[in-house]
Design a protein around this motif. Structure first.
Motif, PDB file in Angstrom:
ATOM      1  N   MET A 183      28.365   9.102  36.906  1.00  9.66           N
ATOM      2  CA  MET A 183      28.441   9.241  37.688  1.00  9.66           C
ATOM      3  C   MET A 183      27.960  11.360  37.409  1.00  9.66           C
ATOM      4  O   MET A 183      29.886  11.533  37.198  1.00  9.66           O
ATOM      5  CB  MET A 183      29.552   8.700  39.083  1.00  9.66           C
ATOM      6  N   ASP A 232      25.551   7.495  46.155  1.00  7.06           N
ATOM      7  CA  ASP A 232      24.874   7.066  44.720  1.00  7.06           C
ATOM      8  C   ASP A 232      25.153   5.405  44.818  1.00  7.06           C
ATOM      9  O   ASP A 232      23.907   4.930  44.898  1.00  7.06           O
ATOM     10  CB  ASP A 232      25.685   7.398  43.215  1.00  7.06           C
ATOM     11  N   LYS A 233      25.971   4.576  45.983  1.00  2.97           N
ATOM     12  CA  LYS A 233      25.436   3.718  46.133  1.00  2.97           C
ATOM     13  C   LYS A 233      25.149   3.182  46.844  1.00  2.97           C
ATOM     14  O   LYS A 233      25.660   2.055  47.793  1.00  2.97           O
ATOM     15  CB  LYS A 233      27.037   2.966  45.547  1.00  2.97           C
ATOM     16  N   ASN A 234      24.690   4.709  47.832  1.00  2.00           N
ATOM     17  CA  ASN A 234      23.885   4.009  49.235  1.00  2.00           C
ATOM     18  C   ASN A 234      24.538   3.380  50.618  1.00  2.00           C
ATOM     19  O   ASN A 234      24.092   2.646  51.397  1.00  2.00           O
ATOM     20  CB  ASN A 234      22.555   3.475  49.287  1.00  2.00           C
ATOM     21  N   GLN A 279      30.225  11.568  46.762  1.00  2.00           N
ATOM     22  CA  GLN A 279      29.332  11.247  45.650  1.00  2.00           C
ATOM     23  C   GLN A 279      28.911   9.491  45.102  1.00  2.00           C
ATOM     24  O   GLN A 279      28.026   9.051  44.914  1.00  2.00           O
ATOM     25  CB  GLN A 279      29.469  12.101  43.796  1.00  2.00           C
ATOM     26  N   HIS A 284      30.563   1.219  38.030  1.00  2.00           N
ATOM     27  CA  HIS A 284      29.089   3.007  37.948  1.00  2.00           C
ATOM     28  C   HIS A 284      29.413   3.707  37.102  1.00  2.00           C
ATOM     29  O   HIS A 284      30.554   4.529  36.975  1.00  2.00           O
ATOM     30  CB  HIS A 284      29.347   3.473  39.890  1.00  2.00           C
ATOM     31  N   TRP A 296      31.025  15.449  35.055  1.00  2.00           N
ATOM     32  CA  TRP A 296      30.367  13.923  34.971  1.00  2.00           C
ATOM     33  C   TRP A 296      31.550  12.221  34.667  1.00  2.00           C
ATOM     34  O   TRP A 296      32.629  13.016  33.788  1.00  2.00           O
ATOM     35  CB  TRP A 296      29.657  13.381  33.296  1.00  2.00           C
ATOM     36  N   THR A 339      21.829  11.776  53.332  1.00  2.00           N
ATOM     37  CA  THR A 339      22.036  10.821  52.651  1.00  2.00           C
ATOM     38  C   THR A 339      23.344   9.621  53.292  1.00  2.00           C
ATOM     39  O   THR A 339      23.027  10.175  54.469  1.00  2.00           O
ATOM     40  CB  THR A 339      23.632  11.555  51.717  1.00  2.00           C
TER      41      THR A 339
END
Length: 484
Positions: free
Chosen positions: A61, A127-129, A123, A58, A71, A157
């Motif tokens: 991020m 981001d990857k659910n 996070q 990923h 970042w 989320t």
């Protein structure tokens, strides 16, 4: 039993990065939990010292820290059925050392580095659910995650229904830093209070993590009792406030790695029923450490960080008397306090053939010491659990320990009359108590070979595998989830 999704966060994990027992636990517990049917993953930093093939998972991020967005990139590797996710942030993690420089000075930005690690772990899931049931944080370095689940707005989320637990591997290390870090951490000044993060006008990351965690444990039952009874380094009352949601779960040992029957890092394998290989390992240890090839001398092994906690002030006061007046050999593997390193280097030169210290750490040499020694010395002031004494038991290397913490829980004191025990204990934290115990050990070694055989056999028969401990962690998860 419902299959749980568990995300562990830690600053180290064997075999990728290791300074102590924390890495061994994070390297073994996930596999034991996966063996019980759960989905487990680990999130840790991508240090400069980690050299292994991994896939970019990923990137980029973004992670908000206070009013600043950091970042980073995330890499992934599967090991023994477990996915490990490595957070790459060069400013924080691409440096020599994990917590400190070569002179043992803590990195000044440690509070920022590990606050970021905790936020980044969350996070990544967002981001990857990915929706974990449990975030399992280890020690002060990731303790903030327990607080962020409540402080950070995670509504709508994938992690809004996640629960948190915290394992404390050593109360002496709490992550206490200047309150100037509050803004970057993003914990909010309203949480900089005595019952949460404030500790003598400084931020205590472990204290805050304990306060917010839904359940907390230490790594042995006896240590759990000790830290709420005056040995909690100022956090006794914070731990007591958790009530039934605080306790001790004994660490396990990974016998796929630490087992003399299958160990490929030692000169010869052996079993409790056939110890002949151990004497080959003893000769090999003498050769590797430059000790005299003498089959009659007992070898005392030591593998440890050189710190006051590990009892090196006791050892330093009696070691030359032992070396000059008794027939023993000592093999040491470790590093830490520079004065101790220099002193042990001096002893190596002065007592050639009887004493040798290898400065640093080597996984291979650790196995050589465990297999080749007759006794293993752990005179700790305190010991949350300790793993080397558990490894020593399996190798028929009888532990000599102070009766504290996990050492108390795992070693049965020698009883000469009953011909029982798995090691030798002393109680007072004094050089006299340690010296007297070693003389007792030598008396048993030289005068009671029959008893030595009994003790070795019983020691090697002990089972501290991860199965029971993983079940206890599973019970803790179910408690916070409110399921049976």
């Amino acid at each position: 039993m419902r299959k749980l999704k568990i995300v562990m966060t830690a600053s180290e994990m064997a075999p990728f990065a290791k300074t102590g027992g924390l890495a061994d636990v994070v390297g073994s517990l996930p596999e034991a939990l996966a063996g019980r049917g759960h989905e487990v993953s680990v999130i840790m930093p991508k240090y400069a010292s980690i050299h292994t093939d991994m896939e970019l998972f990923h990137s980029p991020m973004g992670v908000w820290m206070g009013s600043k967005q950091e970042w980073c990139a995330v890499y992934r590797k599967k090991i023994r059925g477990i996915y490990v996710y490595f957070i790459e942030h060069n400013q924080f993690f691409n440096r020599d050392g994990i917590y400190h420089d070569n002179y043992m000075n803590d990195f000044a930005d440690n509070p920022m580095r590990f606050a970021f690690l905790s936020r980044a772990a969350m996070q990544l899931c967002i981001d990857k659910n990915y929706s974990p049931d449990i975030f399992h944080a280890h020690d002060w370095q990731t303790a903030l995650l327990n607080a962020y689940l409540y402080i950070w707005d995670i509504k709508n989320t994938s992690i809004e229904n996640a629960h948190s637990v915290l394992t404390i591997h050593n109360m002496a290390y709490q992550g206490t830093y200047s309150k100037e870090n509050v803004n970057y951490m993003g914990i909010g000044w309203n949480n900089f209070t005595f019952d949460k993060f404030e500790d003598h006008d400084r931020v205590n990351m472990l204290k805050g993590g304990i306060s917010f965690a839904e359940a907390v444990n230490t790594v042995s039952p006896t240590y759990a009792e000790e830290v709420i009874s005056g040995q909690g380094y100022g956090l006794d009352s914070t731990l007591r406030s958790k009530g039934s949601r605080f306790g001790g779960i004994l660490n396990g040992a990974d016998y796929t790695i630490w087992n003399p029957e299958t160990d490929n890092l030692i000169r010869a394998n052996y079993t409790k029923d056939n110890m002949s290989g151990k004497w080959i390992c003893k000769s090999h240890l003498q050769d590797r450490f430059g000790l005299e090839r003498n089959y009659t001398f007992p070898i005392f092994g030591i593998i440890s960080r050189f710190t006051y906690q590990k009892g090196y002030n006791l050892i330093s006061q009696i070691i030359e008397k032992l070396l000059s007046e008794t027939s023993i050999q000592i093999a040491v593997l470790g590093s830490g306090d520079k004065d101790i390193e220099e002193y042990f280097s001096y002893l190596t030169r002065k007592y050639q053939g009887k004493f040798c210290c290898h400065i640093g750490f080597s996984e291979e040499l650790a196995h050589v010491v465990e297999a080749g020694s007759d006794f293993f010395l752990m005179p700790s002031l305190f010991e949350p659990c300790g793993l080397n004494q558990i490894y020593s038991l399996k190798y028929g290397t009888l532990p000599i320990v102070r009766n504290t913490g996990g050492l108390s829980d795992t070693v049965e004191n020698c009883d000469v009359e009953r011909k029982s025990g798995t090691g030798f204990k002393f109680y007072d934290f004094t050089p006299e108590a340690l010296y007297g115990t070693i003389l007792w050990v030598l008396s048993v070694y030289y005068k009671r070979p029959d008893l030595m055989d009994i003790l070795r056999y019983k020691a090697m028969s002990q089972d501290f595998s991860w199965g029971r401990s993983a079940e206890r962690y599973e019970q803790m998860y179910k408690m916070v989830l409110g399921i049976s």
